[in-house]
Design a protein around this motif. Sequence first.
Motif: not given
Length: 258
Positions: A165-183
Motif C-alpha cells: 500500500v503506497v500513499f503519495c504525499a507532498d512530503v517525504d513521509g512523516v516527520f518529527d516536526r513540521d518539515p515546512k516550518r522547521s529545517a
Amino acid sequence: MILVKLGGSVITDKSRLRTFRKASCDRLSKELGQARAALAVVHGAGSFGHIEAKKHALHKGYKKESQIQAVASVQRDVRELNLKVLESLIDSGIRAVSVPPASAGTFSGGKLSSFSKTPFEVQLDLGLIPVSFGDVVPDRSMGFSICSGDLMMEALAKAFRPKLVVFCADVDGVFDRDPKRSARAELITEFDGTSLRNMRRTQARHADVTGSIYGKLERMLVIARHCEKCMIVNGNVPGRLRNAIAGRQVIATRVVPG
Ligand code: IPE
C-alpha cells in the motif's frame, strides 16, 4: 495487488480552487504504468473538494437547506477531477475505470456501514484498474457526509489484503516536526503505534474536512495490519512511486502495525 493513493495535495494545488496539477498526475500515471502487479488506485479531492466542502461544512452532514446546492456542486467537482485522473491514467496505458465510493459502500455517521468488494473485484478480474476517490456520499444518519480517499483505502486494504500500500504525499513521509516550518525536522522511517502516541496532539488542530494528520496516521496503522507493507512516499519526487512499487529502497516512512 498494489494499492496506491494519489494524495489531493500532489495531483491538485490545494490552495487554489479546482486546480489540477496535470504534469504531476501524468508523471505519476507513467510511474504506475510500470507496475507489474494488479493495481487499484484511490485519489484525494484536493482543491476540487476540500475548499467548498469546508465552506459549507459538508463533513457535518445536513444542517441547512443551503448546503444541498454545495453537495451537488462538490460531487460534480470531484467527478471532474476523477475524469482528469482517468484520462491521465488511460493516456499512459492503464486500463482505468471509475468506482465511486457510494457504488461499493453505504454510509452512516460519516463511517462505512457496509462495503462490498464486488464492484472492484469484477473490474480487477477483467484486467481493469479500479479508481476510487474521496467524495460526498449519501449518509443514513447525517443525510450526506464526506468519504475520504483514506477511508476507501482502509476498506480496500481490508477486502483485498494487498501486498503493498503506497500513499503519495507532498512530503517525504512523516516527520518529527513540521518539515515546512522547521529545517531541523527529521524523517521518521518507521512509524508505529508508539510514534503516534508520541506525536504532539497539536498536529490534530490542523484538521480539514477529512480530519487531522493524527487521524490519517491512525487509519494507516489499521491499514498496515492488512497488507505486507504500507508506506508514505513523496509523490512530487520523480521516480519515488515507481521505485516503491518495484520494491526498491526509497526515502519513505514505512507504517508498521503495533
Ligand atoms: C476528500 O478526500 C473528499 C472531499 C473533500 C470531497 P481526501 O481527504 O482523500 O482528499 P485529499 O487527499 O486530502 O485531498
